[in-house]
Design a protein around this motif. Structure first.
Motif, PDB file in Angstrom:
ATOM      1  N   ASN A 509     -29.523 -18.240  23.402  1.00  0.00           N
ATOM      2  CA  ASN A 509     -28.073 -18.388  23.535  1.00  0.00           C
ATOM      3  C   ASN A 509     -27.673 -19.717  24.156  1.00  0.00           C
ATOM      4  O   ASN A 509     -26.515 -20.136  24.051  1.00  0.00           O
ATOM      5  CB  ASN A 509     -27.493 -17.221  24.332  1.00  0.00           C
ATOM      6  CG  ASN A 509     -27.353 -15.960  23.495  1.00  0.00           C
ATOM      7  OD1 ASN A 509     -27.248 -16.043  22.270  1.00  0.00           O
ATOM      8  ND2 ASN A 509     -27.375 -14.810  24.125  1.00  0.00           N
ATOM      9  N   PRO A 517     -22.257 -15.801  21.870  1.00  0.00           N
ATOM     10  CA  PRO A 517     -23.704 -15.602  21.870  1.00  0.00           C
ATOM     11  C   PRO A 517     -24.298 -15.620  20.470  1.00  0.00           C
ATOM     12  O   PRO A 517     -23.731 -15.055  19.526  1.00  0.00           O
ATOM     13  CB  PRO A 517     -23.867 -14.218  22.512  1.00  0.00           C
ATOM     14  CG  PRO A 517     -22.627 -14.018  23.293  1.00  0.00           C
ATOM     15  CD  PRO A 517     -21.542 -14.715  22.544  1.00  0.00           C
ATOM     16  N   SER A 554     -22.359 -21.401  16.169  1.00  0.00           N
ATOM     17  CA  SER A 554     -23.720 -21.640  16.631  1.00  0.00           C
ATOM     18  C   SER A 554     -24.700 -22.104  15.567  1.00  0.00           C
ATOM     19  O   SER A 554     -25.731 -22.669  15.884  1.00  0.00           O
ATOM     20  CB  SER A 554     -24.265 -20.363  17.264  1.00  0.00           C
ATOM     21  OG  SER A 554     -24.140 -19.287  16.376  1.00  0.00           O
TER      22      SER A 554
END
Length: 562
Positions: A509, A517, A554
């Motif tokens: 993470n 996350p 992410s």
């Protein structure tokens, strides 16, 4: 108003009250007091917010059982739950309350499909199921919800966390329009609110304020012990405490009976409470316990509800409770009226993973200790004998009747030998080490597994080999610790050792650099395999807008890592 009359005041009939009395319920929990009248008085949809372990099953189950008619045709009630374990638990609870003998069955993934089909064809009035398997039956057209009167979404936020919410929406859309919908959730994330607005009308909102998970006056400890040694560990705890006065919790009725039987065989003063104990017998046992005629009460969680006893020295979790709320409720029985109490939990190897998850949720210190040795117990008993002797000699207890006999014995035997023989006569083998079996305490196997959800998949260029390569590069994992890799379009799953899951999650993470996350530990309510409650949840499609956002933030950073 008597305690059972509090249930009658909610509007329940005599036959339902009889079921409640047999279960050992004494007073309605807050969520039951709010929900039962609401479900009986009108046809409005219900949103109920309450923590896990607060009696939600009876809150929706009792009104449904009160109103349902025995038909055994198409299902009249559907209760959706996130895991197979919870499906079994809810089904068992409903069956125990079922005085009308309506048909109740659990339908979940991992069980025989053929057996479920036979069960469905015979007719089920109330279905308790996991989303993946229920949706599978709907698509196969092997189950018909056109006559549905009640739809319950139990632990809706958990279903969202596990990626089932789109399955739930599809199930809701496939059922009839005139059903009554009840949504139970500990929290109310935006996606759950959106779901309720889309599929629920004329909604009544009921909320029970969360209790703080603390027990400040309770010293909490645990022992790692083999399942086969738990009873001997229990007797060590009882023996080492000069004035033991406590409740021992077992998860099952059979467990309660076995523990009580063994305690009585060894000369302890104990009684048991569970669902098969009649109300009259229950009241008699509780009177004895409150008067300390007995000092050990063995009980199931359900049977212990409503017990109001102060000054307990110990609460012992012989087996782990179902959830965190039950744990807090159990240990809260010590430390009352300003007195320090001790809560002890026995952990076998198979229970360690569930216990670790529970410890995180409780957010308090539960420290590991070593069991008292045989020498410790004998030393305590010797000390207690001396104290009792001092009390007899220095008190007002009349012992003249024994003086003449004592003189006779001392004329025949040396004082030390005579005293030793009397101790042997009085205490049998209690002061001999050989009387205490070896208890093999050990550091439990922490090689249980955890299932990780990772917010990248095939569309991001990942294959099983590439995901394994990334895990090895960014963490301390090696090939032997990575198992069951599943790459789907927009996300992936992987199984790793449970003891390393938290640290691996933190490291991965960090790649998101403050974004949402990248990795989560899939919640499975402590199941040892690490897989989610229903394999139907791992489908080759995106699981919702909340995860899409996480991926966008992410994936670029993960690609850089590659």
């Amino acid at each position: 108003m008597t305690k059972i009359e509090e249930f009658q005041a909610l509007g329940l009939s005599d036959i339902t009250i009889e079921a409640i009395r047999e279960k050992g319920f004494e007073t309605p929990s807050p969520i039951q007091a709010l929900t039962i009248p609401a479900l009986l008085r009108n046809d409005r949809d219900i949103i109920a917010q309450s923590q896990t372990g607060t009696g939600k099953t009876a809150a929706f189950g009792l009104p449904i059982l009160e109103q349902i008619k025995r038909e055994k045709s198409h299902p009249q009630a559907l209760i959706l739950v996130p895991t197979r374990e919870l499906a079994i638990q809810v089904t068992e609870e409903l069956i125990s309350l079922n005085k009308k003998k309506v048909s109740i069955a659990a339908i979940y993934g991992g069980a025989s499909l053929g057996e479920q089909l036979r069960r469905i064809n015979k007719g089920i009035d109330i279905v308790v199921g996991t989303p993946g398997r229920i949706l599978d039956h709907i698509r196969r057209e092997t189950i018909d919800f056109s006559s549905l009167k009640w739809l319950v979404l139990d632990e809706a936020d958990e279903m969202l966390n596990m990626g089932f919410i789109e399955d739930v929406e599809e199930i809701m859309a496939a059922s009839n329009d005139y059903k009554r919908t009840m949504l139970f959730s500990a929290t109310m994330p935006k996606r759950i609110i959106s779901l309720s607005k889309k599929y629920m009308t004329d909604t009544e909102i009921l909320k029970v304020e969360s209790k703080q998970m603390t027990a400040d006056l309770t010293d909490q400890i645990y022992f790692e012990v083999k399942e086969s040694n738990k009873f001997d560990a229990l007797t060590r705890i009882i023996d080492i405490e000069p004035e033991f006065y406590g409740i021992v919790f077992s998860r099952t009725k059979v467990g309660v009976d076995e523990i009580v039987s063994k305690l009585l065989e060894r000369g302890y003063s104990a009684e048991g409470l569970h669902g098969d104990v009649s109300q009259a017998q229950r009241e008699k046992i509780l009177r004895k316990f409150k008067r300390k005629t007995i000092n050990i009460l063995v009980a199931t969680d359900v049977a212990a509800r409503g017990i109001d006893v102060n000054n307990l020295t110990h609460v012992i979790n012989y087996s782990l409770p179902q959830d965190t709320e039950s744990y807090v409720h159990r240990i809260g029985r010590t430390g009352r009226a300003g007195n320090q109490g001790t809560a002890i939990t026995f952990i076998s190897n198979s229970e360690f993973r569930q216990f670790s998850l529970m410890k995180k949720e409780v957010k308090t210190d539960i420290r590991k200790e070593k069991l008292p040795t045989a020498q410790d117990v004998i030393a305590m008993k010797r000390s207690k004998i001396k104290e009792d002797l001092n009390e007899i000699i220095g008190g007002e207890i009349i012992i003249e009747n024994y003086v003449s006999m004592a003189k006779e014995i001392l004329e025949e035997y040396p004082p030390e030998l005579a005293m030793a023989a009397l101790l042997k006569l009085a205490f049998k083998n209690d002061l001999e080490e050989d009387n205490y079996p070896e208890i093999r305490t050990f550091s439990v196997d922490r090689k249980g597994t955890a299932r990780l959800f990772i917010a990248v998949g095939r569309v991001d260029g990942f294959t099983p080999a590439k995901l394994v390569e990334m895990l090895k590069r960014e963490t301390d994992l090696n090939d032997s610790k990575i198992d069951d890799v599943r790459i789907l379009d927009n996300f992936s799953f992987v199984t790793i050792p449970f003891i390393e899951a938290e640290e691996v999650t933190k490291k991965l993470n960090k790649l998101s650099k403050g974004g949402k996350p990248l990795v989560e530990i899939a919640k499975d309510r402590g199941a040892s395999g690490g897989d989610r409650g229903d394999r139907g949840g791992e489908r080759d499609r995106d699981r919702g807008s909340d995860r899409k956002g996480r991926r966008r933030e992410s994936v670029k950073r993960v690609r850089k890592s590659k």
